[in-house]
Design a protein around this motif. Structure first.
Motif, PDB file in Angstrom:
ATOM      1  N   MET A  99       0.718  -1.451  -0.171  1.00 10.73           N
ATOM      2  CA  MET A  99       0.150  -0.220   0.584  1.00 10.73           C
ATOM      3  C   MET A  99       1.233   1.475   0.187  1.00 10.73           C
ATOM      4  N   ASN A 100       0.640   2.628  -1.090  1.00 13.86           N
ATOM      5  CA  ASN A 100       1.681   3.426  -0.675  1.00 13.86           C
ATOM      6  C   ASN A 100       1.835   3.591   0.371  1.00 13.86           C
ATOM      7  N   PRO A 101       2.739   4.467   0.979  1.00 14.25           N
ATOM      8  CA  PRO A 101       2.664   4.654   2.080  1.00 14.25           C
ATOM      9  C   PRO A 101       2.613   6.298   2.504  1.00 14.25           C
ATOM     10  N   SER A 102       2.470   6.955   1.159  1.00 13.51           N
ATOM     11  CA  SER A 102       1.889   8.170   1.499  1.00 13.51           C
ATOM     12  C   SER A 102       0.303   8.488   1.841  1.00 13.51           C
ATOM     13  N   ALA A 103       0.153   8.917   2.729  1.00 11.85           N
ATOM     14  CA  ALA A 103      -1.061   8.763   2.934  1.00 11.85           C
ATOM     15  C   ALA A 103      -2.094  10.019   1.903  1.00 11.85           C
ATOM     16  N   THR A 104      -1.949  10.833   1.105  1.00 11.19           N
ATOM     17  CA  THR A 104      -1.853  11.613   0.276  1.00 11.19           C
ATOM     18  C   THR A 104      -2.572  11.205  -1.229  1.00 11.19           C
ATOM     19  N   LEU A 105      -1.876   9.880  -0.964  1.00 10.62           N
ATOM     20  CA  LEU A 105      -2.494   9.220  -2.216  1.00 10.62           C
ATOM     21  C   LEU A 105      -4.241   8.487  -1.790  1.00 10.62           C
ATOM     22  N   HIS A 106      -4.407   7.071  -2.531  1.00  5.20           N
ATOM     23  CA  HIS A 106      -5.043   6.224  -2.290  1.00  5.20           C
ATOM     24  C   HIS A 106      -4.557   4.235  -2.933  1.00  5.20           C
ATOM     25  N   SER A 107      -5.698   3.877  -2.657  1.00  6.20           N
ATOM     26  CA  SER A 107      -5.673   2.556  -2.819  1.00  6.20           C
ATOM     27  C   SER A 107      -6.608   2.457  -4.206  1.00  6.20           C
ATOM     28  N   LEU A 108      -6.485   1.362  -5.089  1.00  5.81           N
ATOM     29  CA  LEU A 108      -7.298   1.529  -6.236  1.00  5.81           C
ATOM     30  C   LEU A 108      -7.327  -0.115  -6.627  1.00  5.81           C
ATOM     31  N   SER A 109      -9.127  -0.882  -7.118  1.00  8.04           N
ATOM     32  CA  SER A 109      -9.274  -2.428  -7.460  1.00  8.04           C
ATOM     33  C   SER A 109      -8.522  -2.167  -8.784  1.00  8.04           C
ATOM     34  N   SER A 110      -8.444  -3.210  -9.343  1.00  9.89           N
ATOM     35  CA  SER A 110      -7.681  -3.513 -10.816  1.00  9.89           C
ATOM     36  C   SER A 110      -8.385  -4.820 -10.999  1.00  9.89           C
ATOM     37  N   VAL A 111      -8.974  -5.350 -11.866  1.00 12.18           N
ATOM     38  CA  VAL A 111      -9.623  -6.442 -12.746  1.00 12.18           C
ATOM     39  C   VAL A 111      -8.848  -8.057 -12.253  1.00 12.18           C
ATOM     40  N   VAL A 112      -7.532  -7.558 -12.123  1.00 10.85           N
ATOM     41  CA  VAL A 112      -7.268  -8.876 -12.016  1.00 10.85           C
ATOM     42  C   VAL A 112      -7.052  -9.252  -9.688  1.00 10.85           C
ATOM     43  N   HIS A 113      -7.773  -8.155  -9.275  1.00 20.43           N
ATOM     44  CA  HIS A 113      -7.738  -8.196  -8.375  1.00 20.43           C
ATOM     45  C   HIS A 113      -8.219  -9.238  -7.787  1.00 20.43           C
ATOM     46  N   SER A 114      -8.743 -10.065  -6.845  1.00 16.50           N
ATOM     47  CA  SER A 114      -9.815 -10.995  -6.324  1.00 16.50           C
ATOM     48  C   SER A 114     -10.392 -10.807  -5.141  1.00 16.50           C
ATOM     49  N   GLU A 115     -11.192 -12.239  -4.487  1.00 15.29           N
ATOM     50  CA  GLU A 115     -12.032 -11.609  -3.682  1.00 15.29           C
ATOM     51  C   GLU A 115     -10.636 -12.572  -2.649  1.00 15.29           C
ATOM     52  N   ALA A 116     -10.024 -13.389  -2.119  1.00 12.25           N
ATOM     53  CA  ALA A 116      -8.956 -13.615  -1.747  1.00 12.25           C
ATOM     54  C   ALA A 116      -8.506 -12.639  -1.883  1.00 12.25           C
ATOM     55  N   ASP A 117      -7.707 -11.509  -2.606  1.00 11.10           N
ATOM     56  CA  ASP A 117      -6.432 -10.880  -2.297  1.00 11.10           C
ATOM     57  C   ASP A 117      -7.396  -9.892  -0.987  1.00 11.10           C
ATOM     58  N   ILE A 118      -8.530  -9.513  -1.112  1.00 10.46           N
ATOM     59  CA  ILE A 118      -9.341  -8.977  -0.309  1.00 10.46           C
ATOM     60  C   ILE A 118      -8.945  -9.587   1.110  1.00 10.46           C
ATOM     61  N   ALA A 119      -8.996 -11.337   1.240  1.00 13.23           N
ATOM     62  CA  ALA A 119      -9.631 -11.653   2.206  1.00 13.23           C
ATOM     63  C   ALA A 119      -7.827 -11.290   3.004  1.00 13.23           C
ATOM     64  N   ALA A 120      -6.402 -11.514   2.155  1.00  9.81           N
ATOM     65  CA  ALA A 120      -5.535 -11.676   2.372  1.00  9.81           C
ATOM     66  C   ALA A 120      -5.040 -10.143   2.452  1.00  9.81           C
ATOM     67  N   THR A 121      -5.484  -9.309   2.322  1.00 11.67           N
ATOM     68  CA  THR A 121      -5.046  -7.503   2.970  1.00 11.67           C
ATOM     69  C   THR A 121      -5.762  -7.338   4.251  1.00 11.67           C
ATOM     70  N   VAL A 122      -7.268  -8.217   4.598  1.00 14.02           N
ATOM     71  CA  VAL A 122      -7.797  -7.721   6.114  1.00 14.02           C
ATOM     72  C   VAL A 122      -6.936  -8.499   6.676  1.00 14.02           C
ATOM     73  N   THR A 123      -6.502  -9.643   6.697  1.00 11.25           N
ATOM     74  CA  THR A 123      -6.319 -10.484   7.474  1.00 11.25           C
ATOM     75  C   THR A 123      -4.889  -9.998   8.201  1.00 11.25           C
ATOM     76  N   ALA A 124      -3.985  -9.198   7.130  1.00 12.53           N
ATOM     77  CA  ALA A 124      -2.297  -8.714   7.472  1.00 12.53           C
ATOM     78  C   ALA A 124      -2.370  -7.380   7.742  1.00 12.53           C
ATOM     79  N   MET A 125      -3.894  -6.809   7.714  1.00 10.08           N
ATOM     80  CA  MET A 125      -4.175  -5.088   8.570  1.00 10.08           C
ATOM     81  C   MET A 125      -4.801  -5.601   9.807  1.00 10.08           C
ATOM     82  N   THR A 126      -5.487  -6.870   9.576  1.00  5.14           N
ATOM     83  CA  THR A 126      -5.807  -6.919  11.545  1.00  5.14           C
ATOM     84  C   THR A 126      -4.787  -7.220  12.306  1.00  5.14           C
ATOM     85  N   GLN A 127      -3.650  -8.062  11.952  1.00  2.00           N
ATOM     86  CA  GLN A 127      -2.505  -8.189  12.990  1.00  2.00           C
ATOM     87  C   GLN A 127      -1.164  -6.749  13.099  1.00  2.00           C
TER      88      GLN A 127
END
Length: 264
Positions: A230-258
């Motif tokens: 995730m870009n470490p600059s708070a002035t920017l943002h994150s974006l989804s793309s067609v190659v992302h998946s629900e599994a990517d969301i789950a992995a990201t959420v797990t990492a964020m929780t930790q």
């Protein structure tokens, strides 16, 4: 460089503030060439327009005879096929696109009403560019549009649904880690996480005065250690793309929780 006259001829108005815009137009509207705005503020994370704000801006431009210039450099072909203009029901006099338009290659475009664009004909208004109408960029752009618009805009629906799902899941994580005071703001495929004491970030002043950018940087760097970029600059943002998946969301959420549990 930029001559001082450019600043002298520019009036800056607080964004998302209809009353301030109305005052500025009442004072300067008749001598205003154009009003320039992003559809969603995208260089302070993600700051959506308040309901009716952009439509009122468009109305004021029409009332005072100024051009309404919608900058879709960041939002175009990301939030919807027609960008913020489609999303918020706008009809800008001038619109600019870039970034996603080129599908990864340098590409930008200017569009607008026929009578406005006629100013570029036969050199009436000079518009030079070394890469104007470059064939490779145009071919990639054509391929991107064909891909994203296929099956009744299935590509745009996918990135919208993924982006909204990601933002919703992060909100759930933030709720369980409320000691960090997190706000998640997003529009379709775009989102950003703010460490802030505010319930909502609505403009530049909110961002500068109330968003903990150092804490966000720490958060993003810790995520990298867990395999999530995730870009470490708070002035920017994150974006989804067609190659992302629900599994990517789950992995990201797990990492964020930790990470949120580990952060001081």
């Amino acid at each position: 460089g930029i001559p001082p006259e450019a600043q002298a001829d520019t009036i800056v108005v607080r964004w998302n503030d209809v009353a301030a815009l109305e005052r500025a137009m009442a004072l300067h509207g008749r001598e205003t060439a154009c009003v320039v705005t992003e559809g969603v503020m995208s260089n302070m994370g993600v700051i959506p327009p308040k309901p009716g704000y952009l439509l009122r801006m468009q109305e004021l431009c029409q009332e005072y005879g100024a051009l309404f210039y919608l900058d879709e450099t960041v939002t175009g072909f990301r939030l919807a096929a027609g960008g913020c203009a489609e999303l918020y029901g706008l009809s800008p006099d001038i619109v600019t696109y870039g970034k996603a338009l080129g599908g990864g290659l340098p590409m930008a475009m200017i569009g607008g009403r026929a009578e406005v664009m006629a100013g570029l004909e036969w050199g009436k208004v000079l518009h030079f560019g070394t890469h104007n109408a470059g064939r490779l960029a145009l071919h990639v752009t054509k391929t991107m549009l064909e891909t994203m618009l296929a099956d009744n805009q299935a590509g745009f629906r996918r990135i919208k649904n993924l982006g909204k799902a990601m933002a919703d899941e992060v909100r759930k994580v933030a709720k369980h880690s409320n000691r960090h005071k997190i706000v998640v703001q997003g529009v379709n495929s775009m989102f950003q996480i703010f460490f802030t004491d505010l319930e909502e970030v609505t403009d530049y002043r909110d961002f500068c005065g109330h968003v903990d950018r150092a804490k966000f940087r720490d958060f993003a760097l810790r995520l990298m250690d867990k395999g999530i970029y995730m870009n470490p600059s708070a002035t920017l943002h994150s974006l989804s793309s067609v190659v992302h998946s629900e599994a990517d969301i789950a992995a990201t959420v797990t990492a964020m929780t930790q990470v949120l549990e580990e952060m001081p």
